[in-house]
Design a protein around this motif. Sequence first.
Motif, mmCIF file in Angstrom:
data_model
loop_
_atom_site.group_PDB
_atom_site.id
_atom_site.type_symbol
_atom_site.label_atom_id
_atom_site.label_comp_id
_atom_site.label_asym_id
_atom_site.label_seq_id
_atom_site.Cartn_x
_atom_site.Cartn_y
_atom_site.Cartn_z
ATOM 1 N N GLN A 162 -2.269 3.032 -3.508
ATOM 2 C CA GLN A 162 -2.403 4.352 -3.146
ATOM 3 C C GLN A 162 -1.235 5.242 -3.500
ATOM 4 O OE1 GLN A 162 -4.051 5.118 0.971
ATOM 5 N NE2 GLN A 162 -3.140 7.137 0.935
ATOM 6 N N THR A 214 -0.086 1.607 4.524
ATOM 7 C CA THR A 214 0.577 2.403 3.293
ATOM 8 C C THR A 214 1.768 1.474 2.930
ATOM 9 O OG1 THR A 214 1.164 4.371 3.840
ATOM 10 C CG2 THR A 214 -1.140 4.214 3.121
ATOM 11 N N THR A 260 -1.010 -1.230 -0.266
ATOM 12 C CA THR A 260 -1.664 -0.848 0.560
ATOM 13 C C THR A 260 -2.278 -2.119 1.326
ATOM 14 O OG1 THR A 260 -4.040 -0.152 -0.141
ATOM 15 C CG2 THR A 260 -2.452 1.560 0.019
#
Length: 289
Positions: free
Chosen positions: A172, A259, A177
């Motif tokens: 991402q 993340t 992630t």
Amino acid sequence: MKRILAVGLALTVSAGLTVAAAGTALARPNCDVPDPPPACDDSPTEPTPPPMGSDKYPMGWLESWEYVGGAVRVSGWASDPNGGPVQVTVQTDVPPAVTRPANLWHVERNGFVGFSFTVPSSALAGVHTFCVTANNVPDGSQPVPEVAPLSCPQYRVVPAAPSGLTLSTGYQEGKRTLDVTFTDNSVREDNYRIDLSWLQTTPDDTPTDPGLPTTPPGGPSLPIPQPTWGAPIPTTEVGVARAVIYGTPDTGRRTWHFTHMPQAFVHVVVVSNEAGLTSAALSGGISTR
């Protein structure tokens, strides 16, 4: 005429004797003498103590017990010198109490004094206590002994463990992630915990997020973070890194999206906390490389 006079004389003598006898029974003793008779002693007397009771306490032993899925099974023996069978009562935190006779054959006691039966009990997470008592068999005397406690064991029910762990990685905005998905099976939990750990071999330039701290080896104790969706994992130390996330109570399928994950093999552990106890761990691992 002589017969009539004889009968009258007999009645007269009999009446005289009756009056004389009654007069003797009603006569008071002469207490105004140097050595008065015992009847003249009017001092108060102590009451006679009640007789000692012959009723005996029951006795017995809880030899074994087992908790299985919302029920407790108890086994042992109980007897009473006054007779039998003794009634055995089991009180759990699921009312009402259950009472059964100790009338099974017991080899070691060589008599029909054994008991073995199952009682409903709590299946909720936590520590639970139940008590087994032997009830007295009265013999009619006083005082009557109370029940005889045989045992009050405890058993522990751990919270329902999470299940169905699924791990997936991705990218991402150029950062790695990790998605952690599982089923929360606890219906009365205080919270659940997700524990991520990995071996960090190189420093990461991701800014540290105070919401999800890590604890490097020998590092200080860090505060419990609040649940944060999508928060980056801080990895500014070289060594074993760890992130602990506490989720609010819930039940059902849950997904956490992390993340800025490092390039490493990430170990994942999920547990539920309820009633001061921790469930069995649901664990897995995945590489983010």
